[in-house]
Design a protein around this motif. Structure first.
Motif, PDB file in Angstrom:
ATOM      1  N   ILE A  37      40.095  52.654  43.433  1.00 59.99           N
ATOM      2  CA  ILE A  37      40.784  51.663  44.270  1.00 59.99           C
ATOM      3  C   ILE A  37      40.663  52.038  45.743  1.00 59.99           C
ATOM      4  N   ASN A  38      40.818  53.316  46.065  1.00 61.41           N
ATOM      5  CA  ASN A  38      40.666  53.763  47.461  1.00 61.41           C
ATOM      6  C   ASN A  38      39.251  53.507  47.962  1.00 61.41           C
ATOM      7  N   THR A  39      38.265  53.757  47.116  1.00 64.48           N
ATOM      8  CA  THR A  39      36.870  53.508  47.497  1.00 64.48           C
ATOM      9  C   THR A  39      36.658  52.024  47.773  1.00 64.48           C
ATOM     10  N   LEU A  40      37.146  51.173  46.888  1.00 64.30           N
ATOM     11  CA  LEU A  40      37.036  49.724  47.092  1.00 64.30           C
ATOM     12  C   LEU A  40      37.723  49.292  48.371  1.00 64.30           C
ATOM     13  N   GLN A  41      38.881  49.859  48.620  1.00 63.28           N
ATOM     14  CA  GLN A  41      39.631  49.506  49.824  1.00 63.28           C
ATOM     15  C   GLN A  41      38.792  49.795  51.067  1.00 63.28           C
ATOM     16  N   LEU A  79      39.806  46.030  52.445  1.00 66.40           N
ATOM     17  CA  LEU A  79      40.949  45.320  51.877  1.00 66.40           C
ATOM     18  C   LEU A  79      42.226  46.138  51.994  1.00 66.40           C
ATOM     19  N   THR A  80      43.350  45.484  51.750  1.00 64.56           N
ATOM     20  CA  THR A  80      44.601  46.229  51.601  1.00 64.56           C
ATOM     21  C   THR A  80      44.539  46.944  50.259  1.00 64.56           C
ATOM     22  N   ILE A  81      45.397  47.930  50.076  1.00 61.83           N
ATOM     23  CA  ILE A  81      45.421  48.673  48.821  1.00 61.83           C
ATOM     24  C   ILE A  81      45.776  47.750  47.654  1.00 61.83           C
ATOM     25  N   GLU A  82      46.660  46.771  47.897  1.00 61.88           N
ATOM     26  CA  GLU A  82      47.054  45.835  46.847  1.00 61.88           C
ATOM     27  C   GLU A  82      45.874  44.983  46.406  1.00 61.88           C
ATOM     28  N   ALA A 107      43.353  47.004  44.498  1.00 65.00           N
ATOM     29  CA  ALA A 107      43.837  47.291  43.139  1.00 65.00           C
ATOM     30  C   ALA A 107      43.595  46.095  42.221  1.00 65.00           C
ATOM     31  N   VAL A 108      43.865  44.900  42.709  1.00 59.79           N
ATOM     32  CA  VAL A 108      43.641  43.698  41.904  1.00 59.79           C
ATOM     33  C   VAL A 108      42.153  43.530  41.601  1.00 59.79           C
ATOM     34  N   VAL A 109      41.294  43.727  42.595  1.00 58.82           N
ATOM     35  CA  VAL A 109      39.851  43.614  42.378  1.00 58.82           C
ATOM     36  C   VAL A 109      39.397  44.634  41.330  1.00 58.82           C
ATOM     37  N   TYR A 110      39.835  45.865  41.474  1.00 57.63           N
ATOM     38  CA  TYR A 110      39.446  46.915  40.518  1.00 57.63           C
ATOM     39  C   TYR A 110      39.920  46.578  39.102  1.00 57.63           C
ATOM     40  N   ALA A 111      41.169  46.146  38.987  1.00 56.85           N
ATOM     41  CA  ALA A 111      41.715  45.817  37.665  1.00 56.85           C
ATOM     42  C   ALA A 111      40.927  44.680  37.016  1.00 56.85           C
ATOM     43  N   ARG A 112      40.581  43.682  37.794  1.00 54.01           N
ATOM     44  CA  ARG A 112      39.781  42.572  37.253  1.00 54.01           C
ATOM     45  C   ARG A 112      38.419  43.067  36.794  1.00 54.01           C
ATOM     46  N   ARG A 113      37.814  43.957  37.565  1.00 55.79           N
ATOM     47  CA  ARG A 113      36.523  44.529  37.169  1.00 55.79           C
ATOM     48  C   ARG A 113      36.633  45.324  35.873  1.00 55.79           C
ATOM     49  N   GLU A 114      37.827  45.876  35.628  1.00 53.31           N
ATOM     50  CA  GLU A 114      38.068  46.645  34.400  1.00 53.31           C
ATOM     51  C   GLU A 114      38.491  45.742  33.239  1.00 53.31           C
ATOM     52  N   GLY A 115      38.548  44.432  33.493  1.00 59.43           N
ATOM     53  CA  GLY A 115      38.874  43.487  32.440  1.00 59.43           C
ATOM     54  C   GLY A 115      40.358  43.242  32.223  1.00 59.43           C
TER      55      GLY A 115
END
Length: 152
Positions: A109-113, A118-121, A124-132
């Motif tokens: 999530i930190n890497t994506l941010q 992006l904001t951390i929130e 986190a949503v993008v990462y979670a969606r990528r994880e299904g």
């Protein structure tokens, strides 16, 4: 997730998916002695915000199947449940509940941010969606965090 367990307990105890608010409060404060009545009402607010409970007329309805939740005998919820959690914390809890290692999720999530700015929130949503993971309920929270960050 202990919030889900704390919310499910009164419904399991009463064998129903709907309870009057005062029945829920009594179950948590008097029957189980987990919280004071005021804290039990606060738990209702937190659980409603997180989508675990819905207010219907004069009652509360649980949005998941409480029969699928196990309440261990020694379980006592922590008062931390009574504070509002950020979208990041909520997504992280969901990821961990799905078996993702916490440190792995935080790092990704930190890497994506950083990569996406992006904001951390939102990250986190993008990462979670990528994880299904289905985190649609957190998209508005993440969106408002992005808008607040833009205004600052």
């Amino acid at each position: 997730m202990s919030l889900r367990v704390a919310v499910a307990a009164p419904f399991i105890q009463n064998g129903t998916r709907r309870l009057k608010e005062n029945e829920f409060v009594v179950a948590l404060s008097l029957d189980r002695d987990w919280f004071s009545p005021d804290q039990s009402k606060r738990l209702i607010d937190v659980a409603t915000q997180e989508g675990l409970l819905e207010r219907e007329d004069d009652a509360l309805a649980v949005t998941f199947d409480p029969a699928e939740v196990t309440v261990p005998e020694e379980f006592v919820p922590d008062e931390d449940l009574l504070r509002e959690r950020s979208a990041f914390e909520r997504v992280l809890d969901s990821l961990v509940a799905e078996g993702v290692e916490k440190h792995e999720a935080v790092g990704a999530i930190n890497t994506l941010q950083q990569e996406l700015g992006l904001t951390i929130e939102a990250a986190a949503v993008v990462y979670a969606r990528r994880e299904g993971l289905d985190v649609d309920d957190l998209v508005p929270v993440a969106r408002s965090a992005v808008l607040e960050a833009e205004e600052s």
